[in-house]
Design a protein around this motif. Structure first.
Motif, short mmCIF file in Angstrom:
data_model
loop_
_atom_site.label_atom_id
_atom_site.label_comp_id
_atom_site.label_asym_id
_atom_site.label_seq_id
_atom_site.Cartn_x
_atom_site.Cartn_y
_atom_site.Cartn_z
N LYS A 1 2.41 1.66 -3.46
CA LYS A 1 1.39 2.07 -4.42
C LYS A 1 1.03 3.54 -4.23
CE LYS A 1 -3.19 0.68 -6.03
NZ LYS A 1 -4.30 -0.25 -5.83
N ARG A 2 0.90 3.97 -2.99
CA ARG A 2 0.57 5.37 -2.70
C ARG A 2 1.71 6.30 -3.14
NH1 ARG A 2 -0.91 5.67 3.09
NH2 ARG A 2 -2.58 4.35 2.36
N ALA A 3 2.95 5.89 -2.90
CA ALA A 3 4.09 6.72 -3.30
C ALA A 3 4.18 6.83 -4.81
CB ALA A 3 5.38 6.14 -2.72
N ARG A 14 1.35 11.77 -10.17
CA ARG A 14 0.63 13.03 -10.22
C ARG A 14 1.57 14.22 -10.36
NH1 ARG A 14 -2.09 11.66 -5.30
NH2 ARG A 14 -3.26 9.83 -5.82
N LYS A 64 1.67 6.54 -6.98
CA LYS A 64 0.58 7.39 -7.45
C LYS A 64 0.89 8.86 -7.22
CE LYS A 64 -3.37 4.31 -7.13
NZ LYS A 64 -4.67 4.08 -6.50
N LYS A 65 1.50 9.17 -6.07
CA LYS A 65 1.85 10.55 -5.77
C LYS A 65 2.90 11.08 -6.75
CE LYS A 65 1.94 11.64 -1.46
NZ LYS A 65 2.31 11.78 -0.05
N GLU A 112 8.70 12.95 1.61
CA GLU A 112 7.63 11.98 1.81
C GLU A 112 8.19 10.56 1.85
OE1 GLU A 112 7.34 14.12 -0.93
OE2 GLU A 112 6.05 15.61 0.02
N LEU A 148 7.92 8.05 4.94
CA LEU A 148 7.33 6.72 4.83
C LEU A 148 8.32 5.65 5.27
CD1 LEU A 148 5.39 6.94 1.45
CD2 LEU A 148 4.43 6.72 3.72
N LYS A 191 0.83 -1.21 0.00
CA LYS A 191 0.00 0.00 0.00
C LYS A 191 0.86 1.26 0.00
CE LYS A 191 -3.99 -2.01 2.34
NZ LYS A 191 -4.78 -2.02 3.56
N ILE A 192 1.95 1.25 0.77
CA ILE A 192 2.82 2.42 0.83
C ILE A 192 3.49 2.65 -0.53
CG2 ILE A 192 4.98 3.30 1.84
CD1 ILE A 192 4.12 1.97 4.45
N GLU A 196 -3.59 -1.15 -11.15
CA GLU A 196 -4.90 -1.41 -10.57
C GLU A 196 -5.68 -2.45 -11.36
OE1 GLU A 196 -6.74 2.37 -10.36
OE2 GLU A 196 -5.46 3.08 -8.75
#
Length: 130
Positions: A15-17, A23, A19-20, A76, A80, A12-13, A52
Motif C-alpha cells: 500500500k505504501r509503495a 504521487r 501510494k508513493k 525503494e 523494501l 502495508k508495504i 482505502e
C-alpha cells in the motif's frame, strides 16, 4: 499468528509503495503508460485509489499479483524487498531457535530424567524386597 503479521506487513508495504508511485506519476504521463496486458493504467489506478474505501484488502492484494500490472523497479522497491526478505529470514531463524529450545533443551532432558527416576524407583523397590 506470525503469518498473519507477515501478511499485514506485506499489505502495508504494498500500500505504501503504491501510494508513493501514485504521487510520483503526473496526469500527463498516465496516457503514455499502459500495463503489460493492454489494460490502461487509468483503470488500474482507479482501483488503487478506491483501496482505502474498500474493506476487502485481500482481494485487492490478490489482484495486484494476478493482474501483472506495471512493474516499476526502483531503489525503494529493492530496499523494501530486501527488508522483507530479512524479516522473513529472522522469522524463520526465530522459529528454528524456539523449536530447538523446546525440543532439545526441554523435552529430551525431561524425558531422560523421567526414565531415570522410574528406573531408580524400580531398583529401590527391588532392593527393599530383598
Amino acid at each position: 499468528m506470525a503469518e498473519k503479521n507477515l501478511e499485514s506487513l506485506i499489505a502495508k508495504i504494498v500500500k505504501r509503495a503504491i501510494k508513493k508511485e501514485l504521487r510520483k506519476l503526473e496526469e500527463k504521463n498516465l496516457s503514455a503508460v499502459t500495463t503489460q496486458e493492454t489494460q490502461p493504467l487509468d483503470a488500474v489506478l482507479a482501483t488503487f485509489k478506491t483501496w482505502e474505501n474498500e474493506a476487502d484488502t485481500d482481494e485487492i492484494i490478490d489482484n495486484i499479483y494476478t493482474d501483472k500490472t506495471v512493474h516499476l523497479h526502483t531503489k525503494e522497491d529493492a530496499e523494501l524487498e530486501r527488508k522483507l526478505k530479512e524479516l522473513q529470514f529472522r522469522q524463520e531463524l526465530r522459529k528454528d531457535w524456539i523449536l530447538f529450545i523446546v525440543r532439545d533443551v526441554v523435552l529430551f532432558p525431561s524425558t531422560v530424567i523421567f526414565i531415570l527416576v522410574i528406573a531408580a524407583y524400580f531398583v529401590f523397590v527391588l532392593f527393599n524386597k530383598l
